[in-house]
Scaffold this motif. Structure first.
Motif, PDB file in Angstrom:
ATOM      1  N   VAL A  25      -7.734   0.398   9.966  1.00  0.00           N
ATOM      2  CA  VAL A  25      -8.209   1.693   9.480  1.00  0.00           C
ATOM      3  C   VAL A  25      -8.307   1.610   7.958  1.00  0.00           C
ATOM      4  CG1 VAL A  25      -7.542   4.131   9.210  1.00  0.00           C
ATOM      5  CG2 VAL A  25      -7.190   2.974  11.401  1.00  0.00           C
ATOM      6  N   ASP A  26      -9.336   2.211   7.389  1.00  0.00           N
ATOM      7  CA  ASP A  26      -9.513   2.227   5.938  1.00  0.00           C
ATOM      8  C   ASP A  26      -8.361   3.046   5.320  1.00  0.00           C
ATOM      9  OD1 ASP A  26     -12.266   2.483   3.795  1.00  0.00           O
ATOM     10  OD2 ASP A  26     -10.317   3.370   3.366  1.00  0.00           O
ATOM     11  N   ALA A  27      -7.499   2.352   4.579  1.00  0.00           N
ATOM     12  CA  ALA A  27      -6.280   3.010   4.097  1.00  0.00           C
ATOM     13  C   ALA A  27      -6.583   4.127   3.101  1.00  0.00           C
ATOM     14  CB  ALA A  27      -5.339   1.990   3.485  1.00  0.00           C
ATOM     15  N   ALA A  28      -7.630   3.948   2.293  1.00  0.00           N
ATOM     16  CA  ALA A  28      -7.985   5.016   1.350  1.00  0.00           C
ATOM     17  C   ALA A  28      -8.447   6.244   2.131  1.00  0.00           C
ATOM     18  CB  ALA A  28      -9.077   4.541   0.401  1.00  0.00           C
ATOM     19  N   GLY A  29      -9.242   5.994   3.164  1.00  0.00           N
ATOM     20  CA  GLY A  29      -9.719   7.096   4.003  1.00  0.00           C
ATOM     21  C   GLY A  29      -8.555   7.850   4.625  1.00  0.00           C
ATOM     22  N   VAL A  32       0.849  -1.207   0.000  1.00  0.00           N
ATOM     23  CA  VAL A  32       0.000   0.000   0.000  1.00  0.00           C
ATOM     24  C   VAL A  32       0.882   1.254   0.000  1.00  0.00           C
ATOM     25  CG1 VAL A  32      -1.766   1.276   1.282  1.00  0.00           C
ATOM     26  CG2 VAL A  32      -1.910  -1.209   1.122  1.00  0.00           C
ATOM     27  N   ASP A  33       1.988   1.180   0.717  1.00  0.00           N
ATOM     28  CA  ASP A  33       2.941   2.288   0.756  1.00  0.00           C
ATOM     29  C   ASP A  33       3.428   2.599  -0.664  1.00  0.00           C
ATOM     30  OD1 ASP A  33       4.672   3.817   2.853  1.00  0.00           O
ATOM     31  OD2 ASP A  33       6.157   3.043   1.437  1.00  0.00           O
ATOM     32  N   ARG A  34       3.783   1.563  -1.402  1.00  0.00           N
ATOM     33  CA  ARG A  34       4.263   1.736  -2.780  1.00  0.00           C
ATOM     34  C   ARG A  34       3.148   2.315  -3.652  1.00  0.00           C
ATOM     35  NH1 ARG A  34       8.234   3.307  -5.244  1.00  0.00           N
ATOM     36  NH2 ARG A  34       9.363   2.320  -3.559  1.00  0.00           N
ATOM     37  N   GLU A  35       1.922   1.831  -3.424  1.00  0.00           N
ATOM     38  CA  GLU A  35       0.783   2.336  -4.195  1.00  0.00           C
ATOM     39  C   GLU A  35       0.600   3.835  -3.931  1.00  0.00           C
ATOM     40  OE1 GLU A  35      -1.050   0.111  -6.169  1.00  0.00           O
ATOM     41  OE2 GLU A  35      -1.924   1.933  -7.019  1.00  0.00           O
ATOM     42  N   ALA A  36       0.784   4.238  -2.687  1.00  0.00           N
ATOM     43  CA  ALA A  36       0.617   5.653  -2.329  1.00  0.00           C
ATOM     44  C   ALA A  36       1.678   6.503  -3.036  1.00  0.00           C
ATOM     45  CB  ALA A  36       0.698   5.830  -0.817  1.00  0.00           C
ATOM     46  N   ILE A  37       2.904   5.989  -3.093  1.00  0.00           N
ATOM     47  CA  ILE A  37       3.959   6.739  -3.804  1.00  0.00           C
ATOM     48  C   ILE A  37       3.574   6.860  -5.286  1.00  0.00           C
ATOM     49  CG2 ILE A  37       6.379   6.689  -4.551  1.00  0.00           C
ATOM     50  CD1 ILE A  37       7.038   5.322  -1.874  1.00  0.00           C
ATOM     51  N   TYR A  92       2.506  11.320  10.866  1.00  0.00           N
ATOM     52  CA  TYR A  92       2.023  11.240   9.476  1.00  0.00           C
ATOM     53  C   TYR A  92       2.583  10.026   8.743  1.00  0.00           C
ATOM     54  CZ  TYR A  92       6.479  13.469   9.900  1.00  0.00           C
ATOM     55  OH  TYR A  92       7.763  13.745  10.321  1.00  0.00           O
ATOM     56  N   ARG A  93       3.363   9.170   9.459  1.00  0.00           N
ATOM     57  CA  ARG A  93       4.099   8.124   8.743  1.00  0.00           C
ATOM     58  C   ARG A  93       3.607   6.724   9.127  1.00  0.00           C
ATOM     59  NH1 ARG A  93       8.522   9.176   5.999  1.00  0.00           N
ATOM     60  NH2 ARG A  93       9.276  10.964   7.161  1.00  0.00           N
ATOM     61  N   GLU A  94       2.520   6.626   9.885  1.00  0.00           N
ATOM     62  CA  GLU A  94       2.185   5.334  10.493  1.00  0.00           C
ATOM     63  C   GLU A  94       1.161   4.503   9.725  1.00  0.00           C
ATOM     64  OE1 GLU A  94       2.968   7.968  12.927  1.00  0.00           O
ATOM     65  OE2 GLU A  94       4.846   6.881  12.709  1.00  0.00           O
ATOM     66  N   LEU A  95       1.371   4.340   8.431  1.00  0.00           N
ATOM     67  CA  LEU A  95       0.473   3.494   7.653  1.00  0.00           C
ATOM     68  C   LEU A  95       0.423   2.072   8.226  1.00  0.00           C
ATOM     69  CD1 LEU A  95      -1.259   2.970   5.076  1.00  0.00           C
ATOM     70  CD2 LEU A  95       0.874   2.303   3.952  1.00  0.00           C
ATOM     71  N   VAL A 133       4.291  -2.313  12.883  1.00  0.00           N
ATOM     72  CA  VAL A 133       3.368  -3.451  13.016  1.00  0.00           C
ATOM     73  C   VAL A 133       3.586  -4.151  14.369  1.00  0.00           C
ATOM     74  CG1 VAL A 133       2.831  -5.734  12.080  1.00  0.00           C
ATOM     75  CG2 VAL A 133       3.058  -3.774  10.538  1.00  0.00           C
ATOM     76  N   GLY A 134       4.838  -4.365  14.740  1.00  0.00           N
ATOM     77  CA  GLY A 134       5.124  -5.061  15.999  1.00  0.00           C
ATOM     78  C   GLY A 134       4.598  -4.299  17.205  1.00  0.00           C
ATOM     79  N   SER A 135       4.780  -2.982  17.193  1.00  0.00           N
ATOM     80  CA  SER A 135       4.343  -2.195  18.348  1.00  0.00           C
ATOM     81  C   SER A 135       2.818  -2.104  18.412  1.00  0.00           C
ATOM     82  CB  SER A 135       4.965  -0.797  18.318  1.00  0.00           C
ATOM     83  OG  SER A 135       4.709  -0.168  17.079  1.00  0.00           O
ATOM     84  N   ALA A 136       2.189  -1.851  17.269  1.00  0.00           N
ATOM     85  CA  ALA A 136       0.716  -1.729  17.274  1.00  0.00           C
ATOM     86  C   ALA A 136       0.062  -3.065  17.650  1.00  0.00           C
ATOM     87  CB  ALA A 136       0.224  -1.260  15.906  1.00  0.00           C
ATOM     88  N   TYR A 137       0.689  -4.153  17.249  1.00  0.00           N
ATOM     89  CA  TYR A 137       0.139  -5.481  17.529  1.00  0.00           C
ATOM     90  C   TYR A 137       0.208  -5.808  19.028  1.00  0.00           C
ATOM     91  CZ  TYR A 137      -0.992 -10.303  16.141  1.00  0.00           C
ATOM     92  OH  TYR A 137      -1.618 -11.505  15.951  1.00  0.00           O
ATOM     93  N   ALA A 138       1.062  -5.102  19.737  1.00  0.00           N
ATOM     94  CA  ALA A 138       1.228  -5.374  21.180  1.00  0.00           C
ATOM     95  C   ALA A 138       0.107  -4.746  22.016  1.00  0.00           C
ATOM     96  CB  ALA A 138       2.584  -4.850  21.648  1.00  0.00           C
TER      97      ALA A 138
END
Ligand SMILES: Cc1ncc(C[n+]2csc(CCOP(=O)(O)OP(=O)(O)O)c2C)c(N)n1
Length: 378
Positions: A119-123, A65-70, A108-111, A92-97
């Motif tokens: 979270v809806d990535a398009a949103g 998704v990151d690549r798609e955004a670029i 602004y960097r936490e996709l 991912v590791g931290s959010a999963y905890a």
């Protein structure tokens, strides 16, 4: 060896010895780039096979998704984008905890963290299109809106954590900011407050080595960023941020501690931003290809794949399934962003002031006149 007791000549420390707040000599590291594991009694892993695959899957989807955004930015569909390539394990590791009821206050960097929270990535990316402030409901995912001003989200997390504590609500608030953010006033104020109030807040710093073009050694004179934590009266942890298992384990420990009423923690995750600061940046002006090639050797996704292979948890079916899922999310994002309606530009002026001050009304009138003029001329 205990993380804080590496020198056997130093007398054993009591529970309230402030030196316990200092970071370990070496970052916590549980997984080598070739997939070799290093179990650590201080950071036991409670992850089932399915969860290991899940962590890998979320990192792969994030990168896609990151690549798609670029790409969308390059096609003029996003105004700008801040890539998290290379930082997938840290996020991912931290959010999963966290538990579902816990909250995240991102920069602004936490996709990657957003995708863990479903979270809806398009949103989310509508912020970067300027369509709207972000088109996701923070309360549906316990995930705040992305903050562009550096570090302001640390204050939001602290306020939120303190409020929860006053309400006897056992949630934890985690906020992300960068190495550059540690030099800003807002995180400093947030950490001072959280320390004094013993608020259940995790300050998760992704040390990706640069704040735009400013390298870490121009950012701080402290031995490490995690050393700053003792100044706020909270423990400072250091972790290999490209090791998703270590990031998970260290965050989990800090989260459990905070939930138990033992107060905030500061985590410095050592990672590397593989892409430009944003799509507006030219990183060749301040870093070399050799440095980038070296950093690529510690890629978080390849490392986790090696672990899955070593444990016999990876096969062609899994690869195909994950690739298809990543492609489906990327396509969904593209469909949601491409040529999305910008709405009424006059919305810029809504929800700013209760009582407009200064030239506010004048500026609104000027924009209205320009819009009417351009419509008329079209
Ligand atoms: C208060 C404020 N000052 C300056 C900026 C401009 N700015 C945007 S990103 C950035 C660097 C941030 O670096 P870091 O905190 O290390 O995070 P990273 O971008 O590397 O994730 C700066 C100075 C801003 N957005 N907000």
């Amino acid at each position: 060896m205990s993380e804080h007791g590496s020198d056997p000549t130093v007398a054993p420390r009591s529970e309230d010895d402030p030196r316990l707040l200092l970071p370990p000599d070496e970052p916590v590291h549980l997984l080598d780039p070739d997939g070799t594991e290093h179990p650590d009694a201080d950071h036991p892993l409670d992850l089932r096979d399915e969860q290991l695959r899940e962590l890998y899957r979320m990192m792969v989807v994030t990168r896609k998704v990151d690549r798609e955004a670029i790409n969308l930015q390059r096609q003029g569909q996003l105004g700008v984008y801040a890539s998290c390539m290379g930082q997938e394990a840290a996020q991912v590791g931290s959010a999963y905890a966290l538990e579902d009821d816990d909250w995240i206050f991102p920069s602004y960097r936490e996709l990657g963290a957003a995708l863990v929270r479903e979270v809806d990535a398009a949103g989310l990316l509508h912020l970067y299109r300027g369509t709207w402030l972000s088109d996701h409901d923070p309360y549906a995912h316990n995930f705040g809106l992305m903050s562009i001003p550096i570090g302001t989200q640390a204050l939001h997390a602290t306020g939120f954590g303190m409020g929860a504590r006053f309400d006897d609500n056992p949630i934890v608030a985690m906020t992300y900011f960068g190495d550059g953010g540690t030099s800003e006033g807002d995180p400093h104020e947030a950490m001072t407050f959280a320390g004094v109030q013993k608020a259940p807040v995790i300050f998760f710093v992704q040390n990706n080595q640069y704040a735009i073009s400013v390298p870490l050694d121009k950012q701080t004179a402290a031995p490490t960023l995690a050393h700053k934590a003792i100044g706020y009266g909270m423990p400072g942890y250091r972790v290999d941020g490209n090791d998703v298992l270590a990031t998970y384990a260290v965050t989990r420990r800090a989260v459990e501690r905070a939930r138990a009423g033992e107060g905030p923690a500061f985590i410095e995750a050592l990672t590397y931003r593989m892409e430009a600061h944003t799509t507006s940046d030219d990183p060749t002006r301040y870093r070399t290809k050799e440095e980038l090639d070296e950093a690529a050797k510690t890629d978080p996704i390849a490392r986790m794949k090696n672990l899955l292979i070593a444990r016999g948890l990876y096969d062609d079916d899994l690869e195909r399934e994950i690739d298809e899922q990543a492609q489906a999310v990327a396509t969904y994002v593209r469909d949601g962003i491409y040529d999305a309606d910008h709405g009424d530009p006059m919305e810029l002026f809504e929800h700013v002031y209760v009582d407009p001050t200064g030239h506010f009304d004048e500026q609104a009138a000027q924009l209205r006149a320009e819009l009417e003029g351009s419509e008329g001329g079209a």
